[in-house]
Design a protein around this motif. Structure first.
Motif, PDB file in Angstrom:
ATOM      1  N   ARG A  38      41.783  51.647  39.569  1.00  0.00           N
ATOM      2  CA  ARG A  38      41.976  50.752  40.712  1.00  0.00           C
ATOM      3  C   ARG A  38      41.134  51.323  41.853  1.00  0.00           C
ATOM      4  NH1 ARG A  38      45.781  50.209  45.059  1.00  0.00           N
ATOM      5  NH2 ARG A  38      44.857  52.210  45.595  1.00  0.00           N
ATOM      6  N   ALA A  39      40.212  50.521  42.375  1.00  0.00           N
ATOM      7  CA  ALA A  39      39.357  50.929  43.480  1.00  0.00           C
ATOM      8  C   ALA A  39      39.786  50.183  44.736  1.00  0.00           C
ATOM      9  CB  ALA A  39      37.894  50.636  43.160  1.00  0.00           C
ATOM     10  N   ARG A  40      39.668  50.877  45.876  1.00  0.00           N
ATOM     11  CA  ARG A  40      40.033  50.284  47.165  1.00  0.00           C
ATOM     12  C   ARG A  40      38.959  50.647  48.182  1.00  0.00           C
ATOM     13  NH1 ARG A  40      42.772  52.152  51.590  1.00  0.00           N
ATOM     14  NH2 ARG A  40      43.330  54.111  50.566  1.00  0.00           N
ATOM     15  N   GLY A  64      41.575  40.782  48.656  1.00  0.00           N
ATOM     16  CA  GLY A  64      40.539  40.914  49.669  1.00  0.00           C
ATOM     17  C   GLY A  64      39.317  40.075  49.362  1.00  0.00           C
ATOM     18  N   GLU A  65      38.270  40.356  50.131  1.00  0.00           N
ATOM     19  CA  GLU A  65      37.016  39.619  49.963  1.00  0.00           C
ATOM     20  C   GLU A  65      35.847  40.531  50.298  1.00  0.00           C
ATOM     21  OE1 GLU A  65      36.243  37.054  53.761  1.00  0.00           O
ATOM     22  OE2 GLU A  65      38.378  36.926  53.262  1.00  0.00           O
ATOM     23  N   GLY A  66      34.711  40.214  49.711  1.00  0.00           N
ATOM     24  CA  GLY A  66      33.560  41.056  49.951  1.00  0.00           C
ATOM     25  C   GLY A  66      32.280  40.429  49.446  1.00  0.00           C
ATOM     26  N   LEU A  67      31.235  41.241  49.515  1.00  0.00           N
ATOM     27  CA  LEU A  67      29.932  40.881  48.958  1.00  0.00           C
ATOM     28  C   LEU A  67      29.592  41.918  47.910  1.00  0.00           C
ATOM     29  CD1 LEU A  67      27.868  40.056  52.176  1.00  0.00           C
ATOM     30  CD2 LEU A  67      28.707  38.437  50.474  1.00  0.00           C
ATOM     31  N   GLY A  98      36.154  41.631  54.654  1.00  0.00           N
ATOM     32  CA  GLY A  98      37.415  41.100  55.162  1.00  0.00           C
ATOM     33  C   GLY A  98      38.101  42.026  56.145  1.00  0.00           C
ATOM     34  N   GLU A  99      39.253  41.593  56.604  1.00  0.00           N
ATOM     35  CA  GLU A  99      40.034  42.360  57.571  1.00  0.00           C
ATOM     36  C   GLU A  99      41.091  43.225  56.909  1.00  0.00           C
ATOM     37  OE1 GLU A  99      41.376  39.946  60.815  1.00  0.00           O
ATOM     38  OE2 GLU A  99      39.436  38.962  61.017  1.00  0.00           O
ATOM     39  N   THR A 100      41.240  43.104  55.598  1.00  0.00           N
ATOM     40  CA  THR A 100      42.183  43.927  54.845  1.00  0.00           C
ATOM     41  C   THR A 100      41.425  44.687  53.769  1.00  0.00           C
ATOM     42  OG1 THR A 100      42.646  42.154  53.253  1.00  0.00           O
ATOM     43  CG2 THR A 100      44.056  42.252  55.213  1.00  0.00           C
TER      44      THR A 100
END
Length: 123
Positions: A38-40, A64-67, A98-100
């Motif tokens: 699990r990566a964060r 979450g969200e990302g690129l 994202g913000e989280t």
């Protein structure tokens, strides 16, 4: 405890040099075929450009969200439920937009070994 069940324990989380926090959920010589971590990535954070030799990796986005950037492809937006396929030897990085926290499972075949990991800090 059941030897066939791997528990995700928050207390096992550690910071990995590429710029994210990792919990090795399943990575043992009892199952050489696959590893699951699990990566964060914290809000506003990103991983360093890196690649794995002889290992196919998948990111299963959980939260979450990302690129994500894979090889020479354009950056692509990812959100929960998306799966990113990363062939062996292919440069990659992920950016949390994202913000989280951005959380994903990193699933490697064969299982991840630190000797397979390479980073490209110059890019």
């Amino acid at each position: 405890m059941n030897e066939y069940v791997r528990k995700l324990r928050q207390s096992d989380e550690y910071y990995f040099k590429e710029g994210c926090f990792i919990i090795e959920v399943s990575n043992s010589d009892q199952d050489d075929a696959v590893s699951i971590a699990r990566a964060r990535v914290s809000s506003g954070g990103q991983t360093a450009w890196h690649w794995l030799t002889d290992t196919f990796e998948r990111y299963a986005i959980m939260r979450g969200e990302g690129l994500v950037e894979i090889g020479d492809s354009d950056a692509t937006r990812v959100t929960a439920g998306d799966v990113v396929l990363i062939p062996p030897g292919t440069r990659q990085r992920i950016i949390n937009t994202g913000e989280t926290d951005l959380e994903f499972l990193a699933i490697c075949t064969p299982r991840f070994s630190a000797s397979q990991y390479h980073s490209d800090k110059a890019r």
